[in-house]
Design a protein around this motif. Structure first.
Motif, short mmCIF file in Angstrom:
data_model
loop_
_atom_site.label_atom_id
_atom_site.label_comp_id
_atom_site.label_asym_id
_atom_site.label_seq_id
_atom_site.Cartn_x
_atom_site.Cartn_y
_atom_site.Cartn_z
N TYR A 84 0.53 -1.12 -0.36
CA TYR A 84 -0.27 -0.15 -0.34
C TYR A 84 0.96 1.07 0.37
CZ TYR A 84 -3.98 -2.59 0.91
OH TYR A 84 -5.55 -2.97 1.01
N CYS A 85 1.61 1.32 0.32
CA CYS A 85 2.92 2.78 0.86
C CYS A 85 3.81 2.74 -0.15
CB CYS A 85 2.92 2.66 2.19
SG CYS A 85 2.08 2.02 3.85
N CYS A 88 4.70 4.84 -3.25
CA CYS A 88 4.60 6.01 -3.13
C CYS A 88 6.15 6.42 -1.92
CB CYS A 88 3.97 7.25 -2.67
SG CYS A 88 2.15 7.41 -3.91
N HIS A 89 6.53 5.93 -0.96
CA HIS A 89 7.54 5.99 -0.40
C HIS A 89 8.36 4.55 0.18
CE1 HIS A 89 5.09 9.40 2.24
NE2 HIS A 89 4.24 7.89 2.01
N PHE A 131 1.40 15.53 -6.17
CA PHE A 131 0.79 15.94 -4.71
C PHE A 131 0.86 16.48 -4.69
CE2 PHE A 131 1.79 11.20 -5.39
CZ PHE A 131 0.89 10.28 -5.83
N ASN A 178 3.23 17.95 -2.44
CA ASN A 178 5.02 17.54 -2.04
C ASN A 178 5.68 16.27 -2.20
OD1 ASN A 178 4.81 19.89 -0.49
ND2 ASN A 178 3.30 19.44 0.75
N PRO A 198 7.85 11.86 1.44
CA PRO A 198 8.68 11.37 1.75
C PRO A 198 9.66 10.09 2.40
CG PRO A 198 7.45 12.33 3.41
CD PRO A 198 6.88 12.43 2.16
N LEU A 241 10.94 6.92 4.29
CA LEU A 241 9.95 6.65 5.09
C LEU A 241 11.06 6.70 6.48
CD1 LEU A 241 6.04 6.50 4.98
CD2 LEU A 241 7.70 8.43 5.56
N LEU A 287 11.36 10.42 13.89
CA LEU A 287 11.18 11.49 13.31
C LEU A 287 9.66 12.03 14.21
CD1 LEU A 287 11.14 14.34 11.73
CD2 LEU A 287 9.86 13.19 10.56
N TRP A 298 2.23 9.03 16.56
CA TRP A 298 1.10 10.20 15.63
C TRP A 298 1.73 9.34 14.69
CZ3 TRP A 298 2.85 11.57 11.01
CH2 TRP A 298 1.80 12.93 10.64
N LEU A 303 -2.83 7.81 10.35
CA LEU A 303 -3.61 6.24 9.37
C LEU A 303 -5.01 6.31 9.82
CD1 LEU A 303 -0.50 4.22 9.36
CD2 LEU A 303 -1.44 5.75 7.22
N PHE A 324 -2.51 15.19 10.02
CA PHE A 324 -1.98 16.21 9.30
C PHE A 324 -2.53 17.03 8.82
CE2 PHE A 324 2.33 15.36 6.77
CZ PHE A 324 2.13 17.22 6.52
N VAL A 347 -3.27 17.49 4.20
CA VAL A 347 -1.83 16.71 3.98
C VAL A 347 -2.10 15.98 2.20
CG1 VAL A 347 -3.25 14.76 4.03
CG2 VAL A 347 -0.68 14.54 3.85
N LEU A 400 -6.42 4.17 2.77
CA LEU A 400 -6.21 2.27 3.37
C LEU A 400 -7.83 2.50 2.55
CD1 LEU A 400 -3.37 1.89 5.87
CD2 LEU A 400 -4.14 0.50 3.29
C1 HEC Z 1 0.19 7.75 -3.73
C2 HEC Z 1 1.57 8.28 -3.29
C3 HEC Z 1 1.89 8.24 -1.65
C4 HEC Z 1 0.97 6.98 -0.92
C5 HEC Z 1 0.79 4.89 -1.87
C6 HEC Z 1 0.90 6.30 0.29
N1 HEC Z 1 1.40 7.69 0.55
FE1 HEC Z 1 1.65 8.42 2.39
N2 HEC Z 1 2.17 10.73 2.27
C7 HEC Z 1 2.67 10.61 0.25
C8 HEC Z 1 3.12 12.57 -0.10
C9 HEC Z 1 2.53 13.07 -1.25
C10 HEC Z 1 2.86 12.70 1.76
C11 HEC Z 1 3.25 14.50 1.91
C12 HEC Z 1 2.35 14.85 2.61
C13 HEC Z 1 2.79 16.24 2.51
O1 HEC Z 1 4.15 16.33 3.20
O2 HEC Z 1 1.49 17.42 2.37
C14 HEC Z 1 3.00 11.44 2.42
C15 HEC Z 1 2.99 11.82 3.62
C16 HEC Z 1 3.07 10.82 4.78
C17 HEC Z 1 3.22 10.06 5.98
C18 HEC Z 1 3.77 11.96 6.97
C19 HEC Z 1 5.29 12.14 6.39
C20 HEC Z 1 5.80 13.47 7.22
O3 HEC Z 1 5.74 14.38 6.85
O4 HEC Z 1 6.08 13.18 7.91
C21 HEC Z 1 3.50 9.41 6.18
C22 HEC Z 1 3.48 9.31 7.97
C23 HEC Z 1 2.63 8.58 5.36
N3 HEC Z 1 2.86 9.04 4.01
C24 HEC Z 1 3.07 7.16 5.50
C25 HEC Z 1 2.12 6.13 4.73
C26 HEC Z 1 1.95 5.11 4.84
C27 HEC Z 1 2.30 4.05 6.37
C28 HEC Z 1 1.13 4.76 3.40
C29 HEC Z 1 0.59 3.17 3.34
C30 HEC Z 1 -0.28 3.02 3.89
C31 HEC Z 1 1.15 5.49 2.49
N4 HEC Z 1 2.11 6.94 3.00
C32 HEC Z 1 0.96 5.48 1.25
C33 HEC Z 1 1.88 9.94 -1.58
C34 HEC Z 1 1.60 8.47 -0.01
#
Ligand code: HEC
Length: 255
Positions: free
Chosen positions: A51-52, A55-56, A110, A112, A115, A117, A123, A128, A133, A151, A154, A160
């Motif tokens: 799932y993550c 992107c991450h 997006f 941003n 980042p 992870l 961090l 948090w 989530l 957040f 965001v 999910l």
């Molecule tokens: C489609 C792309 C995408 C997917 C898939 C995704 N994210 Fe993200 N996520 C982002 C973006 C873009 C940001 C930055 C958001 C911002 O800064 O506004 C982010 C930010 C975050 C942050 C916060 C980071 C911080 O600034 O400290 C966390 C934690 C996070 N994601 C966890 C997850 C997790 C866990 C999953 C899987 C369940 C996931 N993400 C799936 C795009 C995604």
């Protein structure tokens, strides 16, 4: 001395209210993670790559290190955890857990870039991540149609949502009469408007597993460090006794 105490009081009188404001900002839910629970970590890793990781990235981890720590064989990892590609070929178990998304594309898509992870567990901390989530809700005014109470604004979609369903933010009804004032201060609540594939309790567990995994990844040596630490402290305790008698021996002729 008097001057020092006055200064200390001054600093405290400024710092304490600031600290309390900072911690009041959002109320986080407690995440009862357990780094010793390998099954939870394995599930967390699986959810993460599914799932993550599109992107991450986790650019400070290698698949084979994660495999060893989580009790998986390299074959299991290759089959169940690796979906990313390097130069068109599926990544190998010895590679870093990177994905193909460039920061430029992330920024364009997006606002941003998502980042890395690797250090998120340190961090932000477990509570948090866990609360974040669970805090997505429908907000048609946002580009992706969702917002987040932990957040604000965001740039991440609610990836999910199929599992959790979609929440809405419900503001307290504007009541009349004597309760009006109390209600005005009531916090808006998240309510599940459209249920997902799994129950809320199951969703909590999914999120807890992901959080557990991210906290593990941010410090893979933690369990080992703690285990060694106990022996170090025991050694020091024994050594104090030895050092004490040694000191007595050395100083016995000095008067
Ligand atoms: C489609 C792309 C995408 C997917 C898939 C995704 N994210 Fe993200 N996520 C982002 C973006 C873009 C940001 C930055 C958001 C911002 O800064 O506004 C982010 C930010 C975050 C942050 C916060 C980071 C911080 O600034 O400290 C966390 C934690 C996070 N994601 C966890 C997850 C997790 C866990 C999953 C899987 C369940 C996931 N993400 C799936 C795009 C995604």
């Amino acid at each position: 001395m008097k001057k020092f105490i006055t200064r200390l009081l001054l600093v405290l009188s400024i710092a304490l209210p600031v600290a309390s404001i900072a911690s009041e900002e959002v109320s986080l839910e407690k995440a009862n993670i357990d780094l010793r629970n390998q099954q939870s970590l394995q599930r967390g890793a699986k959810y993460f790559v599914n799932y993550c990781m599109g992107c991450h990235s986790l650019s400070m981890s290698r698949y084979n290190r994660v495999a060893t720590d989580l009790g998986l064989t390299p074959e299991q990892v290759q089959k169940n955890l690796i979906f990313t590609r390097t130069d068109g070929e599926l990544s190998k178990v010895g590679e870093l857990m990177k994905n193909g998304m460039t920061p430029k594309y992330g920024n364009e898509a997006f606002g941003n870039a998502p980042p890395d992870l690797s250090l998120e567990g340190r961090l932000r901390g477990a509570d948090w991540i866990y609360s974040f989530l669970k805090a997505f809700y429908k907000d048609p005014t946002r580009p992706l149609g969702v917002n987040n109470t932990v957040f604000a604004n965001v740039g991440m979609p609610h990836v999910l949502w199929e599992l959790q369903g979609m929440q809405e933010l419900q503001h307290a009804e504007a009541a009349e009469g004597e309760h009006a004032a109390a209600n005005a201060h009531a916090e808006p609540k998240l309510v599940l408007a459209t249920p997902g594939k799994i129950s809320l309790a199951e969703y909590d567990r999914v999120v807890l597993d992901i959080t557990n995994f991210l906290v593990y990844v941010s410090e893979p040596g933690k369990l080992h460090r703690q285990a060694v630490g106990i022996w170090v402290v025991l050694f020091l305790l024994v050594f104090i006794v030895v050092a004490y008698f040694l000191k007595k021996e050395y100083w016995k002729d000095v008067h």
